[in-house]
Motif scaffolding. Structure first.
Motif, PDB file in Angstrom:
ATOM      1  N   ASN A 156       0.845  -1.170   0.000  1.00  0.00           N
ATOM      2  CA  ASN A 156       0.000   0.000   0.000  1.00  0.00           C
ATOM      3  C   ASN A 156       0.891   1.234   0.000  1.00  0.00           C
ATOM      4  OD1 ASN A 156      -1.609   2.229   0.814  1.00  0.00           O
ATOM      5  ND2 ASN A 156      -3.123   0.770   1.633  1.00  0.00           N
ATOM      6  N   HIS A 157       0.959   1.931  -1.165  1.00  0.00           N
ATOM      7  CA  HIS A 157       1.859   3.071  -1.296  1.00  0.00           C
ATOM      8  C   HIS A 157       1.442   4.228  -0.405  1.00  0.00           C
ATOM      9  CE1 HIS A 157       4.317   1.394  -4.456  1.00  0.00           C
ATOM     10  NE2 HIS A 157       3.225   0.976  -5.064  1.00  0.00           N
ATOM     11  N   THR A 158       0.133   4.353  -0.165  1.00  0.00           N
ATOM     12  CA  THR A 158      -0.347   5.428   0.707  1.00  0.00           C
ATOM     13  C   THR A 158       0.202   5.258   2.111  1.00  0.00           C
ATOM     14  OG1 THR A 158      -2.371   5.617  -0.583  1.00  0.00           O
ATOM     15  CG2 THR A 158      -2.379   6.575   1.616  1.00  0.00           C
ATOM     16  N   ASN A 159       0.104   4.026   2.643  1.00  0.00           N
ATOM     17  CA  ASN A 159       0.648   3.749   3.965  1.00  0.00           C
ATOM     18  C   ASN A 159       2.148   3.966   4.008  1.00  0.00           C
ATOM     19  OD1 ASN A 159      -1.834   3.139   4.993  1.00  0.00           O
ATOM     20  ND2 ASN A 159      -1.618   0.924   4.769  1.00  0.00           N
ATOM     21  N   GLY A 160       2.834   3.561   2.915  1.00  0.00           N
ATOM     22  CA  GLY A 160       4.280   3.750   2.836  1.00  0.00           C
ATOM     23  C   GLY A 160       4.657   5.214   2.913  1.00  0.00           C
ATOM     24  N   ASN A 161       3.891   6.071   2.218  1.00  0.00           N
ATOM     25  CA  ASN A 161       4.169   7.504   2.234  1.00  0.00           C
ATOM     26  C   ASN A 161       3.926   8.097   3.617  1.00  0.00           C
ATOM     27  OD1 ASN A 161       4.806   7.478  -0.457  1.00  0.00           O
ATOM     28  ND2 ASN A 161       2.776   8.068  -1.153  1.00  0.00           N
ATOM     29  N   ILE A 162       2.847   7.635   4.282  1.00  0.00           N
ATOM     30  CA  ILE A 162       2.537   8.111   5.625  1.00  0.00           C
ATOM     31  C   ILE A 162       3.655   7.724   6.587  1.00  0.00           C
ATOM     32  CG2 ILE A 162       0.965   7.833   7.584  1.00  0.00           C
ATOM     33  CD1 ILE A 162      -1.311   7.526   5.511  1.00  0.00           C
ATOM     34  N   ASN A 163       4.123   6.470   6.495  1.00  0.00           N
ATOM     35  CA  ASN A 163       5.198   6.000   7.375  1.00  0.00           C
ATOM     36  C   ASN A 163       6.479   6.789   7.147  1.00  0.00           C
ATOM     37  OD1 ASN A 163       3.555   4.086   8.519  1.00  0.00           O
ATOM     38  ND2 ASN A 163       4.201   2.450   7.145  1.00  0.00           N
ATOM     39  N   LEU A 164       6.791   7.098   5.894  1.00  0.00           N
ATOM     40  CA  LEU A 164       7.998   7.849   5.575  1.00  0.00           C
ATOM     41  C   LEU A 164       7.893   9.267   6.121  1.00  0.00           C
ATOM     42  CD1 LEU A 164      10.738   7.930   4.278  1.00  0.00           C
ATOM     43  CD2 LEU A 164       9.663   8.432   2.075  1.00  0.00           C
ATOM     44  N   ALA A 165       6.698   9.859   6.013  1.00  0.00           N
ATOM     45  CA  ALA A 165       6.485  11.199   6.558  1.00  0.00           C
ATOM     46  C   ALA A 165       6.670  11.197   8.070  1.00  0.00           C
ATOM     47  CB  ALA A 165       5.090  11.701   6.184  1.00  0.00           C
ATOM     48  N   GLN A 166       6.157  10.167   8.734  1.00  0.00           N
ATOM     49  CA  GLN A 166       6.299  10.079  10.187  1.00  0.00           C
ATOM     50  C   GLN A 166       7.761   9.889  10.576  1.00  0.00           C
ATOM     51  OE1 GLN A 166       3.823  10.422  12.771  1.00  0.00           O
ATOM     52  NE2 GLN A 166       5.820  10.689  13.754  1.00  0.00           N
ATOM     53  N   ARG A 167       8.483   9.050   9.826  1.00  0.00           N
ATOM     54  CA  ARG A 167       9.913   8.837  10.122  1.00  0.00           C
ATOM     55  C   ARG A 167      10.691  10.137   9.922  1.00  0.00           C
ATOM     56  NH1 ARG A 167       9.182   3.892   7.320  1.00  0.00           N
ATOM     57  NH2 ARG A 167      10.259   4.705   5.498  1.00  0.00           N
ATOM     58  N   THR A 168      10.325  10.883   8.871  1.00  0.00           N
ATOM     59  CA  THR A 168      10.978  12.164   8.608  1.00  0.00           C
ATOM     60  C   THR A 168      10.684  13.138   9.736  1.00  0.00           C
ATOM     61  OG1 THR A 168      10.729  11.779   6.219  1.00  0.00           O
ATOM     62  CG2 THR A 168      11.237  14.024   6.913  1.00  0.00           C
ATOM     63  N   ALA A 169       9.433  13.145  10.202  1.00  0.00           N
ATOM     64  CA  ALA A 169       9.050  13.994  11.334  1.00  0.00           C
ATOM     65  C   ALA A 169       9.844  13.610  12.579  1.00  0.00           C
ATOM     66  CB  ALA A 169       7.544  13.884  11.591  1.00  0.00           C
ATOM     67  N   ASP A 170      10.041  12.303  12.797  1.00  0.00           N
ATOM     68  CA  ASP A 170      10.786  11.832  13.969  1.00  0.00           C
ATOM     69  C   ASP A 170      12.242  12.305  13.941  1.00  0.00           C
ATOM     70  OD1 ASP A 170       8.558  10.551  14.971  1.00  0.00           O
ATOM     71  OD2 ASP A 170       9.109   8.579  14.199  1.00  0.00           O
ATOM     72  N   ILE A 171      12.840  12.307  12.744  1.00  0.00           N
ATOM     73  CA  ILE A 171      14.224  12.765  12.611  1.00  0.00           C
ATOM     74  C   ILE A 171      14.323  14.248  12.945  1.00  0.00           C
ATOM     75  CG2 ILE A 171      16.032  13.276  10.922  1.00  0.00           C
ATOM     76  CD1 ILE A 171      15.431  10.618   9.600  1.00  0.00           C
ATOM     77  N   LEU A 172      13.401  15.048  12.399  1.00  0.00           N
ATOM     78  CA  LEU A 172      13.405  16.487  12.679  1.00  0.00           C
ATOM     79  C   LEU A 172      13.140  16.741  14.170  1.00  0.00           C
ATOM     80  CD1 LEU A 172      11.454  17.813   9.559  1.00  0.00           C
ATOM     81  CD2 LEU A 172      13.900  18.069  10.036  1.00  0.00           C
TER      82      LEU A 172
END
Length: 237
Positions: A2-18
């Motif tokens: 599910n690409h939508t879920n993948g994009n959401i997870n990547l956004a959350q990981r990016t948020a976690d790094i920031l």
């Protein structure tokens, strides 16, 4: 997938790094303006759309503030998060426990899979693995902290696992990918990890090309220990 879920997870990981850079590392300070979108998305190895979603998450959390016409700034409230930073630190601590377990699992399985790959891989598979290895090396040189490395590292090490020609070992690849993702999410000593990885990959590719199974097993073991040590993880294996 599910690409939508993948994009959401990547956004959350990016948020976690920031979030980690703001709360724990203090590399982004209260009141400071974020780098421009192109620069920051390139540094993190994500699309601008993913970066915007990560920023939206942190705006909702109160860590970032968007000032129209001026840009995105670290919120004045960020210091409050730092003062009660058990939130960020607990997250990192829990993630480190998980990461230690992941590295232990990889150390139990991956060196032996590499040993089998050196014996069982076809010439075509070895050529493909070496090609994937060179892609990783280029990405490390271009940006050792870049998120773009995640897929290339996973593809390279995953291809070695597949070349062992064991269906069970191939099913272990998601564990490998999660280890790499969490290493980036914790965002600790990434430059040192990248420097060691670059040298380790040279040995791994060399011994695979020679089909020296014992040496390849040792090279993979050393590579995983290097990463764990640089993450300040204490392993009992």
């Amino acid at each position: 997938m599910n690409h939508t879920n993948g994009n959401i997870n990547l956004a959350q990981r990016t948020a976690d790094i920031l979030k980690n850079r703001i709360i724990n590392e203090k590399s982004l300070l209260s009141g400071e303006k974020l780098p421009n979108e192109n620069q920051l998305s390139s540094e993190l190895g994500v699309s601008r759309a993913t970066l915007r979603e990560a920023i939206r998450i942190l705006v909702n959390d109160g860590l970032l503030t968007v000032l129209r016409g001026k840009g995105t700034f670290v919120s004045e409230k960020a210091d409050q998060f730092a003062g009660t930073s058990t939130i960020g630190k607990l997250d990192t601590s829990d993630m480190k426990v998980r990461l230690r377990d992941l590295y232990e699992a990889r150390l139990i399985i991956e060196p032996e899979a590499a040993f089998l790959a050196a014996k069982r891989a076809t010439d075509e598979e070895i050529a493909e693995i070496l090609k994937l290895g060179e892609i990783v090396q280029k990405k490390i040189k271009n940006n050792p902290r870049g998120y773009a490395r995640i897929k290339s590292e996973s593809d390279f090490h995953g291809a070695i696992m597949k070349a062992a020609h064991n269906d069970f070992l191939a099913s272990f690849i998601p564990i490998l990918t999660e280890t790499i993702e969490k290493t980036f999410a914790i965002d600790e000593n990434l430059e040192i990890i990248a420097e060691d990885a670059y040298k380790d990959h040279i040995l791994i590719m060399h011994f695979l090309e020679l089909r020296d199974a014992a040496a390849l097993r040792s090279a993979v073991t050393i590579h995983l220990h290097h990463a764990a040590i640089n993450e300040n993880l204490k392993l009992d294996i």
